[in-house]
Motif scaffolding. Sequence first.
Motif, PDB file in Angstrom:
ATOM      1  N   VAL A   1       0.839  -1.203   0.000  1.00  0.00           N
ATOM      2  CA  VAL A   1       0.000   0.000   0.000  1.00  0.00           C
ATOM      3  C   VAL A   1       0.873   1.251   0.000  1.00  0.00           C
ATOM      4  O   VAL A   1       0.599   2.226  -0.719  1.00  0.00           O
ATOM      5  CB  VAL A   1      -0.939  -0.002   1.223  1.00  0.00           C
ATOM      6  CG1 VAL A   1      -1.652   1.346   1.349  1.00  0.00           C
ATOM      7  CG2 VAL A   1      -1.969  -1.127   1.098  1.00  0.00           C
ATOM      8  N   ALA A   2       1.950   1.247   0.781  1.00  0.00           N
ATOM      9  CA  ALA A   2       2.855   2.399   0.831  1.00  0.00           C
ATOM     10  C   ALA A   2       3.534   2.628  -0.510  1.00  0.00           C
ATOM     11  O   ALA A   2       3.731   3.779  -0.930  1.00  0.00           O
ATOM     12  CB  ALA A   2       3.896   2.196   1.930  1.00  0.00           C
ATOM     13  N   PHE A   3       3.896   1.536  -1.197  1.00  0.00           N
ATOM     14  CA  PHE A   3       4.528   1.644  -2.518  1.00  0.00           C
ATOM     15  C   PHE A   3       3.618   2.386  -3.493  1.00  0.00           C
ATOM     16  O   PHE A   3       4.032   3.356  -4.139  1.00  0.00           O
ATOM     17  CB  PHE A   3       4.847   0.240  -3.041  1.00  0.00           C
ATOM     18  CG  PHE A   3       5.359   0.218  -4.453  1.00  0.00           C
ATOM     19  CD1 PHE A   3       6.682   0.521  -4.742  1.00  0.00           C
ATOM     20  CD2 PHE A   3       4.517  -0.112  -5.505  1.00  0.00           C
ATOM     21  CE1 PHE A   3       7.163   0.497  -6.043  1.00  0.00           C
ATOM     22  CE2 PHE A   3       4.982  -0.137  -6.819  1.00  0.00           C
ATOM     23  CZ  PHE A   3       6.314   0.163  -7.085  1.00  0.00           C
ATOM     24  N   PHE A   4       2.377   1.944  -3.583  1.00  0.00           N
ATOM     25  CA  PHE A   4       1.444   2.601  -4.510  1.00  0.00           C
ATOM     26  C   PHE A   4       1.008   3.967  -3.979  1.00  0.00           C
ATOM     27  O   PHE A   4       0.640   4.852  -4.760  1.00  0.00           O
ATOM     28  CB  PHE A   4       0.241   1.701  -4.776  1.00  0.00           C
ATOM     29  CG  PHE A   4       0.565   0.546  -5.683  1.00  0.00           C
ATOM     30  CD1 PHE A   4       0.703   0.739  -7.049  1.00  0.00           C
ATOM     31  CD2 PHE A   4       0.765  -0.717  -5.169  1.00  0.00           C
ATOM     32  CE1 PHE A   4       1.021  -0.316  -7.890  1.00  0.00           C
ATOM     33  CE2 PHE A   4       1.088  -1.785  -5.997  1.00  0.00           C
ATOM     34  CZ  PHE A   4       1.224  -1.591  -7.361  1.00  0.00           C
ATOM     35  N   GLY A   5       1.090   4.144  -2.649  1.00  0.00           N
ATOM     36  CA  GLY A   5       0.830   5.463  -2.089  1.00  0.00           C
ATOM     37  C   GLY A   5       1.871   6.467  -2.544  1.00  0.00           C
ATOM     38  O   GLY A   5       1.553   7.624  -2.836  1.00  0.00           O
ATOM     39  N   GLY A   6       3.136   6.026  -2.610  1.00  0.00           N
ATOM     40  CA  GLY A   6       4.197   6.899  -3.110  1.00  0.00           C
ATOM     41  C   GLY A   6       3.949   7.305  -4.553  1.00  0.00           C
ATOM     42  O   GLY A   6       4.157   8.466  -4.931  1.00  0.00           O
ATOM     43  N   ILE A   7       3.504   6.351  -5.356  1.00  0.00           N
ATOM     44  CA  ILE A   7       3.172   6.657  -6.754  1.00  0.00           C
ATOM     45  C   ILE A   7       2.034   7.667  -6.821  1.00  0.00           C
ATOM     46  O   ILE A   7       2.069   8.631  -7.603  1.00  0.00           O
ATOM     47  CB  ILE A   7       2.791   5.369  -7.499  1.00  0.00           C
ATOM     48  CG1 ILE A   7       4.018   4.452  -7.624  1.00  0.00           C
ATOM     49  CG2 ILE A   7       2.211   5.690  -8.882  1.00  0.00           C
ATOM     50  CD1 ILE A   7       3.726   3.111  -8.270  1.00  0.00           C
ATOM     51  N   LEU A   8       1.014   7.470  -5.979  1.00  0.00           N
ATOM     52  CA  LEU A   8      -0.133   8.375  -5.973  1.00  0.00           C
ATOM     53  C   LEU A   8       0.270   9.794  -5.568  1.00  0.00           C
ATOM     54  O   LEU A   8      -0.169  10.775  -6.184  1.00  0.00           O
ATOM     55  CB  LEU A   8      -1.206   7.848  -5.017  1.00  0.00           C
ATOM     56  CG  LEU A   8      -2.465   8.706  -4.872  1.00  0.00           C
ATOM     57  CD1 LEU A   8      -3.180   8.832  -6.216  1.00  0.00           C
ATOM     58  CD2 LEU A   8      -3.407   8.105  -3.826  1.00  0.00           C
TER      59      LEU A   8
END
Length: 273
Positions: free
Chosen positions: A77-84
Motif C-alpha cells: 500500500v505504501a509503494f502505490f501510495g508513493g506513486i499516488l
Amino acid sequence: MSNTFFALVLTLIAGLSTGVGGLVVLFSKVSNTKFLSVCLSFSAGVMLYIAFGEILLEAFETLEYMHDEVGYLIATVAFFGGILVMAIIDKFVPHDDKVAEFMESAPLDENQEDLKKGRELKRTGIMSAIAIAVHNFPEGIITFMAAVHDPALGIAIAIAIIIHNIPEALAMASPIYFATGSKAKAFFISLGAGMVQPLGALVAWFLLQNVYEGIGTLFGITFAAVAGIMVFVAMHQLLPAARKFGKHHMVMKWLFLGMGVMALSLVALEFVL
C-alpha cells in the motif's frame, strides 16, 4: 550521532549534484539532445533498479517483524501510495512539455531576441525549477532516513539521486540560460532547487528525534513509498523525456546499462561497508 551527521552530509552532497547539471550549461553544448537522452535513460535504469532491487526489498524486511501478510500489505500500500503522491504533485506542479523545443534551438542572440519567446523560455525554466524542488523534498527525506538506518543503503540511494539530478538540472538550467543569456543565473537557480533536499533531511531528522515507538514501521513505510516515488519518476518523467530526445534502441541500451551500473555499485558496497 555519527550516522546522523553522515546522513546529513550525504543528503547535502545529493542536493549539490543539481549544481553539476548547471555546470554542464556553463561548459558544454547544451543543445546536444543525444547527450540529454543518454543521461535520462541511464538515470531511469538506476532509479528502477534501486527501487525494486533494494529499497522495496528493504521495506519488506523492515516490516517482517509483523505477521508476514500484514507487513507485505502495508509495504505494498505504501509503494502505490508513493506513486499516488507523485501523481498528485505532477498534476499540480507539472514539468513543461516544451523542453524539446528549446533544447534543439541555439542561445538567443541579444540583437534578435524575441521578447515573447524569451519570457516563455524563462517561465519554462522557473516552472521546471519549482517542479524539481518539490520532487527533491521527499528525496531528501528518504536519503537521510536510509543513511541513518543503513549507511550502505543511504549511499546507494544517494548515488541514484545524484545521477538523475544531473540531467534534471540540465533540462531546468538550459531554458533559463537561453532566455536570459546568463549562465550564472542558470547555475544558481538549478543549485537552489537542489538545496531543497537538505531541507527534507532536516524534516526527517526532526521526525526521528520525536518518534521513538514504531520507528521500524516508519522506516518500512517510508522505504516502500519512496520506491514508488522512484518508479514514478523513472517511468513517467525520465523515460518519456529520453524518448523525445533519442531513438528507442539507444534509450533501452542506456536504461539497462544504468541498471547494471547500479547493481554493480550495490554489490561493491556490500564488500566495502
